[in-house]
Design an enzyme around this catalytic site. Sequence first.
Site, PDB file in Angstrom:
ATOM      1  CE1 TYR A  87       2.192  -7.352-112.705  1.00 24.06           C
ATOM      2  CE2 TYR A  87       1.817  -7.098-115.058  1.00 24.06           C
ATOM      3  CZ  TYR A  87       2.283  -7.850-114.000  1.00 24.06           C
ATOM      4  OH  TYR A  87       2.843  -9.086-114.233  1.00 24.06           O
ATOM      5  N   GLY A  88       0.620  -1.433-111.024  1.00 23.80           N
ATOM      6  CA  GLY A  88       0.318  -0.018-110.840  1.00 23.80           C
ATOM      7  C   GLY A  88      -0.975   0.219-110.092  1.00 23.80           C
TER       8      GLY A  88
END
Length: 330
Positions: free
Chosen positions: A62-63
Site C-alpha cells: 500500500y502506497g
Amino acid sequence: MDLEFVQLGDTGLQTSEIQFGTWRFGKETEEGNVEIDETRAHELLDAYAEHGGRFIDTADVYGGGTCEEWIGDWLADRNREEYTIASKIYWQIREGDPNSRGTNRKNIRHRIDALLDRLDTDYVDVLYIHRWDDETPAREMMKTLNGLVEAGKVHYLGTSTLVPNEWKVAKANEIARQEGWEPFTVAQPRYNLVDREVEGGYLEATDHYGIAVCPWSPLGQGFLTGKYTREEGLTGESRAAESSRFRESYLTDENFAVLDELRTVADEVDATVAQTAIAYHLAHDSVTAPIVGARTVDQLEENLGAAAIDLSEEQFERLESAKGGPFADI
C-alpha cells in the site's frame, strides 16, 4: 458511539467490530496525485481511535510501503499494545525479480523484516498472505510462516483472497496441524451484498474450523453507497467512469435490484445506504468484522455509524434474498 470488541475466530484475540482498512494511504492516482497524504491519514487514524477502533489493516504494497511508515509514525505516540495491526505480503516488489513475489521462504523472510521496520514495531498481530501462491508448496509456506510465529514476529496467520479457495486453506491447515505448526485462523475474502462468491463452501469451511472472517470491499467498490443509478450510471466525475470492468461487474439490473432493497431498508432503520450495507455484515453470523476505508473523516464516521444499526431478522433476510448466492438455484 464507541465500537465494541468481538472475538477474532478461535484465536482468543479481541478485535473491533469494524476494522479500518488503509489501502488508500499514499496511493497515487493516474494523474500522479496522492489520494490520501500523511496528514489526512493521521486524521483518519485519530478519528478511528476516538471511536474506539483498535484494528488497523494494511499491506506492505500500500502506497509502495509509505502506508506502513505513516502508521508506524502514528503509533509512535501511542501505546502499541492497545492496537491490533495486520499486514499482508505477496505482490511482486522488485521488477524482474520473480523471487520478490509470492510466499516462498526467501520472500517471506525478507518482507516481514522490511514491514516491521516500516511499522517500527517488533511484531504484527496478524500476517496475511495477500493472495494464494500456487507455485510454492503449502508445506514450505506453512513451515516458514510458523517460524515467524515462533520468532515472535507474528501472532496469528491469515489468508486474503479474491476468489473462493477454501480447499487450499483447509489443506494448508491440515499440514500445519499435523506438524504442530500455526494454522491460518483469519480469512479476508471479498464479500458484500452483490459479490457473493464466498457463500457456500468458503463460509461453511470458516464456520466449521472457527476461522475469523473479516471481509474487504463491504461496499462493493462504492456501488453499495447508492451513488450510482440506473439512469445516470457512471458519471465523468466517478473514479470508476473509465472502468469497463466496474461497469460490467456492478452496473447490472440484478445488482440495482439489491440497491433498491438496500435503500428501502436504509429508510426503515433511518440510516444511509452505506451504513445499512455494513450493518448487514455486522448482523451476519459468519462474519467477524468487516474492513472499511474512507477518504475523509466524515466518510469514516458515516461508515462507523453502522455499528449503531440493528437490522431485524426479516430485514436481513430481505437483503440476503435480493440477489441469489452462487448456489441459490440448486
